[in-house]
Design a protein around this motif. Structure first.
Motif, mmCIF file in Angstrom:
data_model
loop_
_atom_site.group_PDB
_atom_site.id
_atom_site.type_symbol
_atom_site.label_atom_id
_atom_site.label_comp_id
_atom_site.label_asym_id
_atom_site.label_seq_id
_atom_site.Cartn_x
_atom_site.Cartn_y
_atom_site.Cartn_z
ATOM 1 N N THR A 34 0.860 -0.992 -0.025
ATOM 2 C CA THR A 34 -0.050 -0.085 -0.012
ATOM 3 C C THR A 34 0.789 1.379 -0.013
ATOM 4 O O THR A 34 2.115 1.154 -0.002
ATOM 5 C CB THR A 34 -0.987 -0.050 1.158
ATOM 6 N N ARG A 70 -12.393 1.042 -3.123
ATOM 7 C CA ARG A 70 -11.840 1.499 -4.415
ATOM 8 C C ARG A 70 -12.021 3.076 -4.723
ATOM 9 O O ARG A 70 -11.136 3.929 -5.343
ATOM 10 C CB ARG A 70 -12.500 0.773 -5.645
ATOM 11 N N GLN A 71 -13.010 3.586 -4.333
ATOM 12 C CA GLN A 71 -13.656 4.842 -4.503
ATOM 13 C C GLN A 71 -14.472 5.551 -3.520
ATOM 14 O O GLN A 71 -14.951 5.086 -2.707
ATOM 15 C CB GLN A 71 -14.036 4.902 -5.773
ATOM 16 N N THR A 93 -7.843 11.955 -0.540
ATOM 17 C CA THR A 93 -7.997 10.395 -0.988
ATOM 18 C C THR A 93 -7.723 10.658 -2.693
ATOM 19 O O THR A 93 -7.991 11.647 -3.303
ATOM 20 C CB THR A 93 -9.248 9.770 -0.769
ATOM 21 N N PRO A 94 -7.237 9.589 -3.089
ATOM 22 C CA PRO A 94 -6.441 8.352 -2.458
ATOM 23 C C PRO A 94 -5.169 8.838 -1.682
ATOM 24 O O PRO A 94 -4.399 9.762 -2.147
ATOM 25 C CB PRO A 94 -6.314 7.631 -3.476
ATOM 26 N N LEU A 126 -8.651 4.766 1.216
ATOM 27 C CA LEU A 126 -8.639 4.545 -0.322
ATOM 28 C C LEU A 126 -6.923 4.817 -0.600
ATOM 29 O O LEU A 126 -6.729 5.754 -0.581
ATOM 30 C CB LEU A 126 -9.401 5.897 -0.815
ATOM 31 N N ASP A 128 -3.317 4.872 -2.045
ATOM 32 C CA ASP A 128 -2.759 5.536 -3.558
ATOM 33 C C ASP A 128 -1.601 4.556 -3.985
ATOM 34 O O ASP A 128 -0.572 5.119 -3.995
ATOM 35 C CB ASP A 128 -2.374 6.746 -3.271
ATOM 36 N N ARG A 133 -4.863 -0.972 -5.497
ATOM 37 C CA ARG A 133 -6.111 -0.578 -6.093
ATOM 38 C C ARG A 133 -6.284 -1.742 -7.053
ATOM 39 O O ARG A 133 -7.585 -1.888 -7.190
ATOM 40 C CB ARG A 133 -6.020 0.661 -6.842
ATOM 41 N N SER A 134 -5.630 -2.392 -8.037
ATOM 42 C CA SER A 134 -5.716 -3.331 -9.002
ATOM 43 C C SER A 134 -6.429 -4.548 -8.062
ATOM 44 O O SER A 134 -7.232 -5.167 -8.484
ATOM 45 C CB SER A 134 -4.539 -3.710 -9.569
ATOM 46 N N GLU A 137 -9.803 -3.969 -7.349
ATOM 47 C CA GLU A 137 -10.829 -3.900 -8.535
ATOM 48 C C GLU A 137 -11.080 -5.374 -8.855
ATOM 49 O O GLU A 137 -12.220 -5.919 -9.174
ATOM 50 C CB GLU A 137 -10.290 -3.216 -9.951
#
Length: 208
Positions: A34, A70-71, A93-94, A126, A128, A133-134, A137
């Motif tokens: 992260t 994610r968002q 954020t992120p 959130l 960054d 993030r992948s 998803e």
């Protein structure tokens, strides 16, 4: 046997990210890079993985864990965001910041009813980091997470991937190894009162 998946830190290989997601969806415990160091991560319904974390960190069932989202819209479903909190999250954020927010009615029951009483607030991040993030998803939903802090052990001097693997790989089912990370901790901002309050300044301080 633990799978250590070496992924590119900027363009992570999709097949490896989905492989890690499948392990987490099956109840596994993972290590994920992260923007505030590597973290332990597991699925929302990963009760067995969460119990492993509680044993590793010697935590009771009331200890709150952080939701990686994610968002903002996803965070807004799990927590109640008034206008000031929404503006603050949008500005920070992120990034490596955890927000303590009032829990919404849509917070999964397993999380809401953990411990001895209903959870009235929740920590949300959130991140960054492209790999984190992948993975989110690929999961299609938030992940629960906690930092690599263990009783009777010195804190990690850095979040170099090799040191993290040496210390923690034996405890997890999968590690997404994207190389070295900036260390944590995150900054923590409490948004449950009349005014946001910084409870902890992290490696990257914030202003509210």
């Amino acid at each position: 046997m633990t799978q250590r998946l070496h992924v590119h830190p900027v363009s992570p290989q999709e097949r490896l990210v989905f492989k890690a997601a499948d392990i987490l969806k099956d109840g596994g415990l993972g290590l994920c890079p992260t923007d505030a160091g590597y973290a332990l991560v597991w699925a929302l319904n990963g009760k067995a993985a969460e119990e492993r974390v509680q044993r590793l960190r010697q935590l009771d069932s009331k200890h709150p864990f952080t939701l990686l989202c994610r968002q903002l819209s996803e965070a807004g479903r799990l927590a109640r965001l008034d206008d000031p909190a929404f503006r603050l999250l949008r500005s920070l954020t992120p990034g490596p910041c955890t927000f303590i927010l009032p829990a919404s009615a849509e917070l999964p029951k397993r999380i809401k009813h953990s411990g001895r009483s209903k959870r009235r607030d929740i920590g949300i991040r959130l991140p960054d980091h492209v790999v984190a993030r992948s993975l989110l998803e690929a999961m299609g939903e938030p992940l629960l997470s906690t930092s690599l802090v263990f009783p009777d052990e010195d804190p990690l001097a850095s979040h170099e991937a090799e040191e993290v693997a040496e210390r923690c790989l034996r405890w997890v089912d999968v590690m997404l190894d994207a190389g070295d990370c900036e260390p944590g901790p995150t900054s923590v901002v409490d948004c449950t009162g009349d005014q946001p309050e910084v409870l902890r300044q992290g490696f990257h301080p914030v202003t509210v």
